[in-house]
Design a protein around this motif. Structure first.
Motif, PDB file in Angstrom:
ATOM      1  N   SER A  63       0.846  -1.192   0.000  1.00 45.98           N
ATOM      2  CA  SER A  63       0.000   0.000   0.000  1.00 45.98           C
ATOM      3  C   SER A  63       0.881   1.240   0.000  1.00 45.98           C
ATOM      4  O   SER A  63       1.967   1.253   0.593  1.00 45.98           O
ATOM      5  N   ALA A 115      -2.778   4.111  -3.121  1.00 44.42           N
ATOM      6  CA  ALA A 115      -2.554   3.124  -4.172  1.00 44.42           C
ATOM      7  C   ALA A 115      -2.162   1.800  -3.543  1.00 44.42           C
ATOM      8  O   ALA A 115      -1.679   1.747  -2.402  1.00 44.42           O
ATOM      9  N   SER A 116      -2.372   0.709  -4.282  1.00 37.37           N
ATOM     10  CA  SER A 116      -1.945  -0.611  -3.825  1.00 37.37           C
ATOM     11  C   SER A 116      -1.388  -1.379  -5.007  1.00 37.37           C
ATOM     12  O   SER A 116      -1.740  -1.115  -6.171  1.00 37.37           O
ATOM     13  N   THR A 140      -1.524  -6.297 -10.386  1.00 37.38           N
ATOM     14  CA  THR A 140      -2.635  -5.347 -10.470  1.00 37.38           C
ATOM     15  C   THR A 140      -2.392  -4.226  -9.471  1.00 37.38           C
ATOM     16  O   THR A 140      -1.777  -4.433  -8.423  1.00 37.38           O
ATOM     17  N   SER A 141      -2.876  -3.058  -9.808  1.00 38.37           N
ATOM     18  CA  SER A 141      -2.766  -1.917  -8.899  1.00 38.37           C
ATOM     19  C   SER A 141      -4.091  -1.186  -8.869  1.00 38.37           C
ATOM     20  O   SER A 141      -4.827  -1.140  -9.868  1.00 38.37           O
ATOM     21  N   ASN A 142      -4.408  -0.637  -7.709  1.00 38.93           N
ATOM     22  CA  ASN A 142      -5.646   0.121  -7.531  1.00 38.93           C
ATOM     23  C   ASN A 142      -5.326   1.484  -6.935  1.00 38.93           C
ATOM     24  O   ASN A 142      -4.535   1.590  -5.986  1.00 38.93           O
ATOM     25  N   THR A 184      -7.178   5.090  -5.458  1.00 40.32           N
ATOM     26  CA  THR A 184      -8.434   5.651  -4.959  1.00 40.32           C
ATOM     27  C   THR A 184      -8.202   7.057  -4.436  1.00 40.32           C
ATOM     28  O   THR A 184      -7.095   7.405  -4.015  1.00 40.32           O
ATOM     29  N   GLN A 217     -11.786   6.230  -8.709  1.00 39.66           N
ATOM     30  CA  GLN A 217     -10.865   5.113  -8.585  1.00 39.66           C
ATOM     31  C   GLN A 217     -10.373   4.649  -9.946  1.00 39.66           C
ATOM     32  O   GLN A 217     -11.004   4.911 -10.966  1.00 39.66           O
ATOM     33  N   ALA A 230      -8.420   1.047 -11.606  1.00 37.40           N
ATOM     34  CA  ALA A 230      -7.874  -0.302 -11.461  1.00 37.40           C
ATOM     35  C   ALA A 230      -7.049  -0.607 -12.699  1.00 37.40           C
ATOM     36  O   ALA A 230      -7.554  -0.544 -13.828  1.00 37.40           O
ATOM     37  N   TYR A 231      -5.763  -0.953 -12.486  1.00 36.63           N
ATOM     38  CA  TYR A 231      -4.869  -1.212 -13.612  1.00 36.63           C
ATOM     39  C   TYR A 231      -4.337  -2.634 -13.573  1.00 36.63           C
ATOM     40  O   TYR A 231      -3.956  -3.148 -12.508  1.00 36.63           O
ATOM     41  N   SER A 232      -4.281  -3.266 -14.756  1.00 37.27           N
ATOM     42  CA  SER A 232      -3.752  -4.619 -14.897  1.00 37.27           C
ATOM     43  C   SER A 232      -2.581  -4.610 -15.863  1.00 37.27           C
ATOM     44  O   SER A 232      -2.718  -4.169 -17.008  1.00 37.27           O
ATOM     45  N   GLY A 256      -6.306   0.416 -17.917  1.00 35.37           N
ATOM     46  CA  GLY A 256      -6.614   1.111 -16.679  1.00 35.37           C
ATOM     47  C   GLY A 256      -8.074   1.503 -16.700  1.00 35.37           C
ATOM     48  O   GLY A 256      -8.494   2.303 -17.541  1.00 35.37           O
TER      49      GLY A 256
END
Length: 295
Positions: A44, A64-65, A82-84, A86, A102, A104-106, A112
């Motif tokens: 995180s 972010a994570s 993966t990252s998120n 917010t 938010q 969400a990226y892969s 994204g």
């Protein structure tokens, strides 16, 4: 000790690429010292704001994570992580700025996906031209090319034009928009010109030149005039539309009807509220509206 371990993790992540994983251009780099399991994740990040980069995307957010697939260490999962993000997410790429709640990226897909009431503004190269503003339920940014896809009650605004659709694909390099799913394009009334509404199965718009190509059961409504056909090319700067394929125009006030000859078309002057039949065929320049990778 924590800083040294973080640095070791970062260095390993730049040299270890799992077999069959995504290309280097999809690998995300999140700045700052993370918290969490540095070996297996998730990690995180917090900041004012947290900053990250992936390909040509610049990302800012409150938190972010970063996570790896279950059972895989982070350094071995490079390309599959993966990252998120917010909290006040802002993504920039060239002349595009997107904002949302938010993201969400892969790394595997290079997509994204932005939610939380996303919106975007695209600034044209010529600052005298109208910017393009987009709002939607969800917005997806592709890092492999400069293309965004918006879905769910999509609105596109540029100058006096407003497009509505269920889905919008926007090519930032060509400034080309494709609207599908009950799309419509409205040009606001101006001066003596009444509002113009164009509908069809698919709308393609070059936002820089203010030209449109609409196909599939097209319908143009302006004041008492309703013109229908198979396809239409509209030039907003020249105030003219060419309707082809079974083209018919009816004035509900005067009951006057204009039909295009079998080998001709209809020309509608939107500034003069006038329609005339053309005896020769009109060829819509569809090649100008080709999507990326389309033959």
């Amino acid at each position: 000790m924590k800083k040294n371990l973080t640095l070791t993790l970062a260095l390993a992540a730049t040299t270890v690429l799992a077999q069959g994983s995504a290309p280097e251009s999809r690998i995300i780099n999140i700045q700052g010292a993370p918290r969490g399991d540095l070996r297996n994740g998730p990690l995180s990040f917090t900041g004012s704001p947290v900053k990250a980069t992936v390909s040509t995307l610049q990302i800012q957010a409150a938190q972010a994570s970063l996570a790896a697939p279950a059972g895989t260490p982070l350094i071995q999962a490079k390309g599959r992580r993966t990252s998120n993000f917010t909290g006040n997410v802002v993504v920039t790429r060239g002349r595009l700025t997107a904002k949302g709640g938010q993201l969400a990226y892969s790394e595997a897909t290079g997509q994204g996906v932005m939610g939380g009431g996303p919106s975007a503004t695209f600034v044209p190269a010529n600052r005298e031209d109208d910017p393009v503003n987009i709002s939607a339920g969800q917005m997806s940014l592709d890092v492999d090319n400069n293309v965004s896809t918006s879905t769910g009650t999509v609105l596109l605004r540029s100058g006096s034009q407003t497009g509505k659709a269920d889905r919008l694909t926007f090519d930032e390099d060509r400034e080309l928009a494709q609207l599908t799913g009950t799309p419509s394009l409205t040009r606001a009334a101006r001066g003596n010109q009444k509002e113009l509404v164009i509908t069809g199965q698919e709308v393609r718009a070059l936002t820089k030149t203010k030209t449109l190509y609409v196909r599939g059961g097209v319908r143009l409504v302006q004041g008492t005039l309703t013109t229908t056909g198979n396809a239409v090319y509209y030039d907003d700067r020249k105030n003219v539309a060419y309707v082809v394929g079974n083209a018919v125009s009816v004035d509900s006030r005067t009951k006057a009807t204009v039909r295009a000859p079998a080998s001709g078309a209809l020309e509608q002057r939107t500034d003069l509220a006038r329609v005339r039949a053309l005896n020769t065929a009109y060829k819509i320049p569809t090649e100008q509206f080709r999507l990326r990778g389309e033959n």
